[in-house]
Design a protein around this motif. Sequence first.
Motif, short mmCIF file in Angstrom:
data_model
loop_
_atom_site.label_atom_id
_atom_site.label_comp_id
_atom_site.label_asym_id
_atom_site.label_seq_id
_atom_site.Cartn_x
_atom_site.Cartn_y
_atom_site.Cartn_z
N PHE A 171 0.86 -1.19 0.00
CA PHE A 171 0.00 0.00 0.00
C PHE A 171 0.89 1.23 0.00
CE2 PHE A 171 0.93 -0.23 4.50
CZ PHE A 171 0.88 1.08 4.96
N GLY A 172 0.36 2.32 -0.54
CA GLY A 172 1.13 3.55 -0.58
C GLY A 172 0.34 4.66 -1.24
N SER A 173 0.91 5.85 -1.22
CA SER A 173 0.22 7.02 -1.79
C SER A 173 0.98 7.65 -2.95
CB SER A 173 0.01 8.08 -0.71
OG SER A 173 1.26 8.48 -0.17
N ASP A 174 2.21 7.21 -3.18
CA ASP A 174 3.02 7.80 -4.25
C ASP A 174 3.22 6.78 -5.38
OD1 ASP A 174 5.00 10.07 -5.07
OD2 ASP A 174 6.13 8.20 -5.30
N ILE A 175 2.90 7.18 -6.57
CA ILE A 175 2.91 6.25 -7.70
C ILE A 175 4.30 5.69 -7.97
CG2 ILE A 175 2.57 6.08 -10.21
CD1 ILE A 175 0.20 8.06 -9.86
N GLU A 176 5.32 6.56 -8.02
CA GLU A 176 6.66 6.08 -8.35
C GLU A 176 7.24 5.21 -7.23
OE1 GLU A 176 8.00 6.08 -11.31
OE2 GLU A 176 6.10 7.00 -11.87
N THR A 177 6.89 5.53 -5.99
CA THR A 177 7.32 4.68 -4.87
C THR A 177 6.69 3.30 -4.98
OG1 THR A 177 7.54 6.62 -3.44
CG2 THR A 177 7.42 4.49 -2.35
N MET A 178 5.41 3.25 -5.34
CA MET A 178 4.74 1.97 -5.51
C MET A 178 5.34 1.18 -6.67
SD MET A 178 2.33 1.13 -3.30
CE MET A 178 1.02 0.18 -4.10
N ARG A 179 5.72 1.87 -7.74
CA ARG A 179 6.37 1.20 -8.86
C ARG A 179 7.68 0.54 -8.40
NH1 ARG A 179 6.14 2.34 -14.41
NH2 ARG A 179 5.24 4.40 -14.00
N ALA A 180 8.47 1.28 -7.66
CA ALA A 180 9.75 0.75 -7.15
C ALA A 180 9.51 -0.42 -6.21
CB ALA A 180 10.52 1.86 -6.43
N CYS A 181 8.47 -0.34 -5.41
CA CYS A 181 8.17 -1.42 -4.47
C CYS A 181 7.64 -2.66 -5.18
CB CYS A 181 7.20 -0.94 -3.40
SG CYS A 181 8.00 0.14 -2.22
N GLY A 182 7.01 -2.47 -6.32
CA GLY A 182 6.61 -3.62 -7.13
C GLY A 182 7.84 -4.42 -7.54
N GLU A 183 8.91 -3.72 -7.88
CA GLU A 183 10.17 -4.38 -8.26
C GLU A 183 10.80 -5.08 -7.06
OE1 GLU A 183 12.53 -1.28 -9.93
OE2 GLU A 183 11.21 -0.97 -11.67
N ILE A 184 10.80 -4.41 -5.91
CA ILE A 184 11.39 -5.00 -4.69
C ILE A 184 10.61 -6.26 -4.29
CG2 ILE A 184 11.80 -4.64 -2.22
CD1 ILE A 184 12.17 -1.62 -2.89
N ALA A 185 9.28 -6.15 -4.29
CA ALA A 185 8.44 -7.28 -3.89
C ALA A 185 8.62 -8.46 -4.85
CB ALA A 185 6.98 -6.86 -3.84
N THR A 186 8.80 -8.18 -6.13
CA THR A 186 8.99 -9.25 -7.12
C THR A 186 10.23 -10.07 -6.79
OG1 THR A 186 7.92 -7.91 -8.82
CG2 THR A 186 9.31 -9.72 -9.58
N LYS A 187 11.29 -9.40 -6.34
CA LYS A 187 12.54 -10.10 -6.01
C LYS A 187 12.40 -11.03 -4.82
CE LYS A 187 15.44 -6.44 -7.95
NZ LYS A 187 16.21 -5.23 -7.63
#
Length: 332
Positions: A74-90
């Motif tokens: 969860f989050g409120s910033d689009i680019e932060t969520m994009r980066a976290c999608g990459e982190i979570a994928t790993k």
Amino acid sequence: MAKIRNIDLGEFPLLLAPMEDVSDPPFRAVCKANGADLMYTEFISSEGLIRDAAKSVQKLDIFEYERPIGIQLFGSDIETMRACGEIATKAGPDLIDINYGCPVKQVACKGAGAALLQDIPKMVAMTKAVVESTHLPVTVKTRLGWDESTKNIQEVAERLQDIGIEALTIHGRTRVQMYKGEADWTLIGKIKENPRIKIPIFGNGDIDSPEKALEYKNRYGVDGIMIGRASIGYPWIFNEIKHFLKTGEHLALPTIQDRIDVCKHHLDFSIRWKGNHVGIVEMRRHYANYFKGIPHFKEFRMRLVTAFSYDEILEILANVQAFYAQGELVAE
């Protein structure tokens, strides 16, 4: 047959809801052992993950036996969520889920969780960013809308499907309702009837018995059901529902021995994952739930929540076993 891309969830899957401070690996372990088909991590703050905050990073821990397992962000910033999608994928989950449903002030007032229901274009853009950040299926959990006058879930379902989500879980309340009143699944049923909607739709809210699960399955036509609060202290609900859907009959209620066994399983995992002290302390919140409705249990509960050693807890549980007749049906 419900499928999320190539993840086969069976004919009518039962999902364990992601619950903060509840659905950690030890709790998920007992739910998986008792019939949960798809589980999620506790929701993980994208801001915490970007900062490498220890609590957020630890929530990425997943285990092979849990599969299929989703990491929820969860989050409120689009680019932060994009980066976290990459982190979570790993971290190697089977899917990534986005939380647009959490109603609590600490989340919604920061523009995350259910707050995105007030800004559908931003919700769509954020979802698209996460979809683009990973090769994994992306799913969403949300609510009917922000309040009674903005129940926009039908529009949300179409727009999120159009930008690539592969399943949608809907809690049958608005954000303003929090967890009060009765969950209304009417709009969830209408989304299932929408010929444009091709992705699995899972219903969530107030499913606390096998009878209710069967009634809502038949009435609203959902592809599966997500269970949250009813599983706390009662992981048996998953297999109870499955058995009832299959046979129309009830499984025997958990005995005192069943409750003790699950308690020990949960405690052992809690200590292995969190260490001795934290594992014992954090387990305390669960004892009252595991033995809810048991007559004359108050003294045992008080001893369990003040015990500081593993051996002491095992001794108390042995005393519980001796006090109650083994095999006795204990639910009231």
